[in-house]
Design a protein around this motif. Structure first.
Motif, short mmCIF file in Angstrom:
data_model
loop_
_atom_site.label_atom_id
_atom_site.label_comp_id
_atom_site.label_asym_id
_atom_site.label_seq_id
_atom_site.Cartn_x
_atom_site.Cartn_y
_atom_site.Cartn_z
N ILE A 46 9.23 3.08 15.50
CA ILE A 46 7.69 2.77 15.59
C ILE A 46 7.37 1.74 14.69
N THR A 47 7.38 1.66 13.34
CA THR A 47 6.83 0.69 12.51
C THR A 47 7.01 -0.67 12.55
N GLU A 48 8.85 -0.92 12.62
CA GLU A 48 9.21 -2.25 12.78
C GLU A 48 8.87 -2.91 14.10
N TYR A 49 8.78 -2.03 15.08
CA TYR A 49 8.22 -2.90 16.33
C TYR A 49 6.72 -3.13 16.23
N ARG B 187 1.03 -1.19 -0.17
CA ARG B 187 -0.20 -0.13 -0.04
C ARG B 187 0.86 1.22 0.01
N LYS B 188 2.08 1.28 0.55
CA LYS B 188 2.83 2.42 0.94
C LYS B 188 3.20 2.92 -0.63
N VAL B 189 3.50 1.79 -1.56
CA VAL B 189 4.16 2.05 -2.90
C VAL B 189 3.11 2.76 -3.71
N ARG C 27 6.59 19.99 4.09
CA ARG C 27 6.66 18.97 3.13
C ARG C 27 5.98 17.69 3.30
N PHE C 28 4.76 17.32 2.82
CA PHE C 28 4.56 15.86 2.39
C PHE C 28 5.36 14.92 1.96
N THR C 29 5.88 13.79 2.72
CA THR C 29 6.78 12.92 1.93
C THR C 29 6.44 11.73 2.19
N LEU C 30 7.74 10.80 1.82
CA LEU C 30 7.50 9.38 1.86
C LEU C 30 7.44 8.93 3.37
N ALA C 31 8.07 9.87 4.39
CA ALA C 31 8.10 9.48 5.64
C ALA C 31 6.54 9.51 6.28
N ASP C 32 5.80 10.38 5.72
CA ASP C 32 4.46 10.49 6.03
C ASP C 32 3.67 9.20 5.50
N ILE C 33 3.89 8.82 4.50
CA ILE C 33 3.22 7.50 3.80
C ILE C 33 3.39 6.48 4.56
N VAL C 34 4.80 6.33 4.92
CA VAL C 34 5.13 5.12 5.49
C VAL C 34 4.35 4.84 6.78
N LEU C 35 4.55 6.10 7.60
CA LEU C 35 3.95 6.03 8.99
C LEU C 35 2.34 5.89 9.09
N TYR C 36 1.81 6.57 8.00
CA TYR C 36 0.22 6.17 7.84
C TYR C 36 -0.11 5.08 7.69
N CYS C 37 0.40 4.57 6.54
CA CYS C 37 0.06 2.96 6.39
C CYS C 37 0.24 2.13 7.31
N ALA C 38 1.44 2.25 8.07
CA ALA C 38 1.63 1.34 9.12
C ALA C 38 0.48 1.63 10.35
N ARG D 76 -2.92 12.30 16.36
CA ARG D 76 -4.25 12.01 15.75
C ARG D 76 -4.68 12.96 14.53
N ALA D 77 -4.25 14.40 15.00
CA ALA D 77 -4.54 15.63 13.98
C ALA D 77 -3.53 15.30 12.38
N TRP D 78 -2.37 14.84 12.81
CA TRP D 78 -1.96 14.45 11.70
C TRP D 78 -2.18 13.47 11.01
N PHE D 79 -2.66 12.13 11.52
CA PHE D 79 -3.09 11.12 10.87
C PHE D 79 -4.49 11.72 10.13
N ASP D 80 -5.09 12.21 10.64
CA ASP D 80 -6.46 12.91 9.95
C ASP D 80 -6.16 13.47 8.71
N ARG D 81 -5.11 14.38 8.76
CA ARG D 81 -4.52 15.33 7.46
C ARG D 81 -4.32 14.33 6.48
#
Length: 216
Positions: free
Chosen positions: A103-106, A12-14, A159-170, A189-194
């Protein structure tokens, strides 16, 4: 190029990255739940057995989600989701490391060793006794990140970046498999909603995700 695709937060990230880029690639879907990625012919080309993978025009394979996205950005630089210059790219990679290593790998391992154990026990070394501690480590990483997100729009500032995508999908996946986002972390939560409000968020979900019961 062709995307070797499946259900799962990493594919999904890709897909979300491609949507944000405005790129379309042919896709070949593999049955991850049925273990098609863990047996020949797929694991002869990708011995690690992960999905997704990017098949290049010469038949070679690029694996690892971030490496795939890095390759796609180099081939199609605009709009930039990693960076337009050395400083921006370094900042994005710094936050990617922090997000994945803290975060995500754990969180993923906590799921595989607990709720996902039946699916993963014959595919990799699983440590059920470690699951609770791994989940706590993931939450500790979120608790560290949340106050910083309260002060900016995206992980890398404006800047919206790949870092946002990686964390959001996880987080979207983990929320539905026993690791909900703590309600006390309002900045997170506010970041996630954005992120979730972006068209690419819903459009990147796998067809039939509701039947599977997980946001993949």
């Amino acid at each position: 190029m062709k995307l070797l695709n499946s259900v799962g937060p990493n594919p999904r990230k890709v897909r979300m990255f491609l949507l944000e880029k405005g790129m379309e690639l042919p896709q070949e879907d593999l049955d991850l739940l049925g273990g098609e990625n863990r047996r020949p012919p797929y694991n002869e080309r990708n011995p690690a057995g992960q999905l997704p993978a990017l098949e290049l025009d010469d038949g070679s394979i690029v694996c690892e989600t971030v490496a795939i996205c890095e390759y796609l950005e180099e081939m199609h630089p605009e709009p930039a989701l990693i960076g337009t210059n050395a400083r921006e790219r370094a900042e994005t990679r710094m936050w990617l490391r922090r997000v994945e290593l803290n975060i995500t790998e754990y969180g993923y391992a906590g799921y595989r060793f607990a709720e996902g154990l039946e699916l993963f026990k014959d595919r990799m070394l699983c440590l059920p006794e470690a699951a609770d501690g791994l989940k706590r480590k993931s939450r500790a990483g979120l608790e560290w990140l949340a106050p910083q997100l309260a002060e900016r729009e995206w992980i890398c500032g404006d800047r919206f970046t790949l870092a946002d995508i990686v964390l959001y999908c996880a987080l979207d996946f983990l929320h539905g498999v026993g690791q909900p986002m703590p309600e006390t972390l309002s900045g997170l939560r506010a970041w996630f909603d954005r992120v979730q409000a972006r068209p690419s968020a819903e459009a990147s979900l796998s067809p039939g995700w509701e039947q599977i019961g997980m946001r993949l």
